[in-house]
Motif scaffolding. Structure first.
Motif, short mmCIF file in Angstrom:
data_model
loop_
_atom_site.label_atom_id
_atom_site.label_comp_id
_atom_site.label_asym_id
_atom_site.label_seq_id
_atom_site.Cartn_x
_atom_site.Cartn_y
_atom_site.Cartn_z
N THR A 18 2.60 -1.66 -8.91
CA THR A 18 2.59 -1.26 -7.51
C THR A 18 3.90 -1.65 -6.85
O THR A 18 4.75 -2.31 -7.47
CB THR A 18 1.41 -1.92 -6.77
N LYS A 72 -3.71 0.05 -10.28
CA LYS A 72 -4.50 -0.49 -11.40
C LYS A 72 -3.88 -0.16 -12.76
O LYS A 72 -4.44 -0.51 -13.79
CB LYS A 72 -5.94 0.05 -11.34
N VAL A 73 -2.72 0.52 -12.73
CA VAL A 73 -2.12 1.00 -13.97
C VAL A 73 -0.70 0.45 -14.12
O VAL A 73 0.09 0.47 -13.17
CB VAL A 73 -2.09 2.55 -13.98
N ASN A 90 4.82 9.86 -9.90
CA ASN A 90 3.34 9.83 -9.81
C ASN A 90 2.76 8.50 -10.31
O ASN A 90 1.82 8.47 -11.11
CB ASN A 90 2.74 10.99 -10.61
N ASP A 129 1.52 5.82 -8.31
CA ASP A 129 1.00 5.13 -7.13
C ASP A 129 -0.32 4.40 -7.38
O ASP A 129 -0.87 3.80 -6.45
CB ASP A 129 0.81 6.13 -5.98
N ASP A 130 -0.85 4.43 -8.60
CA ASP A 130 -2.12 3.77 -8.90
C ASP A 130 -1.86 2.29 -9.18
O ASP A 130 -1.24 1.93 -10.18
CB ASP A 130 -2.77 4.42 -10.11
N ASP A 143 0.84 -1.20 0.00
CA ASP A 143 0.00 0.00 0.00
C ASP A 143 0.87 1.25 0.00
O ASP A 143 1.76 1.41 0.85
CB ASP A 143 -0.90 0.00 1.24
N ARG A 177 0.38 5.11 -19.42
CA ARG A 177 -0.30 4.38 -18.35
C ARG A 177 -1.34 3.45 -18.93
O ARG A 177 -2.35 3.90 -19.48
CB ARG A 177 -0.92 5.37 -17.34
N LEU A 213 -4.12 0.53 -18.44
CA LEU A 213 -5.02 -0.03 -17.44
C LEU A 213 -4.85 -1.54 -17.39
O LEU A 213 -4.91 -2.23 -18.41
CB LEU A 213 -6.48 0.32 -17.78
#
Length: 364
Positions: A142, A89-90, A84, A86-87, A10, A361, A363
């Motif tokens: 991640t 899902k990408v 940048n 930190d998502d 996380d 990026r 998905l």
């Protein structure tokens, strides 16, 4: 605490622990080291470490935990935060559109904990060089740990669970990015490399190879020329990531000059220096003698500055502990090459370029 830091994926939890345990914790340890080094017991332990017989008491552990300071000047953020990314899902794909052609390499880079969460300049320097060389670099979506530290500290079920989870994730990435012909998996940590060899990457990216970033850079012809005043020695990690070529030969080719080998373990070894600092002090005693011997020879040969290079994040931390006494500076090979070839402001320039359209990026 160290294992909690490695186990977490996380982004917010990692930022919180990095701020508390790493940034503030290291400040506290360095303050403690400055005080403890004034005590006769600490100076005696560093001059000639006593033998370890049986379980050490709390006093002994404290003396050895604080006898050499942890490094300062760590980057304020992780590599992923600076970019940048930190998502979860990408899937990020980094590329310089001006340099990418149909012949460009597509590589998958696994930064690992040490190069991404702790010494984030290592992960950024690796990405900066791949960007400079015109590669298309795929990153995990991640923060990930390879699973080796968990297994090494006795929690085999956790290590195996991390390994399986990562393999499933990487298969999903391969399916999502099946238009990219990924033939190279890159690492910047030998411990990660040892664990990733168990991942069966040939089934994830068919026909791929696993390689250290420094060997990849050597294959691409990266080399320094005409660096004066600085002489280098190389600390080859116990978990060396340079396995396809001779490690010292690889470093010499990259640095464009003769590099002396500094032998013996640095005494850090992941969490070893924290869990058994009494034994780590004994290991460091011999390593300090070796560093001083090699550095002394380089200074006699006319070196204005002596630096020790390595290719392991844990070793980078361990080698920085000798800086005060041995008057040396420790750094990563890929970071030193970035400073000298890409410019002193390489990190900011790369981050700015990447954030200004250099990241696709996808998905997941």
């Amino acid at each position: 605490l160290a294992m909690a830091f490695l186990n977490s994926t996380d982004a917010d939890a990692i930022k919180f622990m990095r701020k508390g345990a790493i940034e503030y914790g290291y400040i506290g340890q360095r303050l403690g080291a400055a005080i403890m080094r004034q005590l006769p017991a600490t100076r005696a332990a560093m001059k000639l470490p006593p033998a370890t017989v049986g379980k050490p008491d709390a006093k002994t552990q404290i003396i050895h935990f604080f006898n050499r300071a942890l490094p300062s000047g760590l980057p304020s953020k992780t590599a992923r935060s600076l970019l940048n990314l930190d998502d979860p899902k990408v899937v990020p794909v980094l590329r310089d559109a001006a340099k990418v052609t149909e012949e460009s390499d597509a590589v998958f880079y696994f930064p690992g904990c040490g190069s991404e969460r702790l010494f984030s300049q290592v992960g950024l320097a690796t990405l900066a060089w791949l960007y400079e060389l015109g590669a298309q670099t795929v990153l995990p979506p991640t923060y990930l740990c390879c699973g080796y530290p968990q297994t090494a500290t006795g929690d085999r079920p956790k290590g195996e669970a991390i390994t399986m989870s990562n393999r499933v994730l990487f298969h999903r990435i391969a399916n999502t990015l099946n238009y990219l012909d990924i033939k190279t998996v890159l690492v910047s940590c030998g411990t990660c490399l040892d664990q990733l060899l168990e991942y069966q990457f040939e089934k994830i990216f068919p026909g791929c190879r696993i390689l250290d970033i420094h060997e990849y850079m050597m294959e691409k012809g990266v080399a320094l020329t005409g660096v004066g005043g600085v002489k280098y020695m190389y600390h080859d990690p116990c978990h060396t990531p340079i396995k396809q070529h001779n490690p010292l030969g690889t470093v010499k080719a990259l640095m464009g000059s003769d590099v002396k080998l500094s032998e013996r373990c640095c005494g850090e070894a992941g969490t070893f220096a924290a869990s058994r600092p009494d034994i780590a002090t004994q290991v460091r005693f011999r390593k300090a003698e070796e560093i001083d011997r090699v550095a002394g020879g380089l200074r006699e040969a006319g070196a204005e500055q002596v630096k020790v290079l390595t290719s392991c994040p844990s070793c980078l931390q361990g080698l920085n502990r000798y800086a005060e006494d041995s008057k040396i500076e420790a750094d990563y090979i890929v970071v030193e090459l970035a400073k000298l070839k890409l410019g002193e402001n390489w990190m900011k320039e790369f981050v700015d370029k990447a954030n200004a359209g250099g990241i696709e990026r996808v998905l997941l």
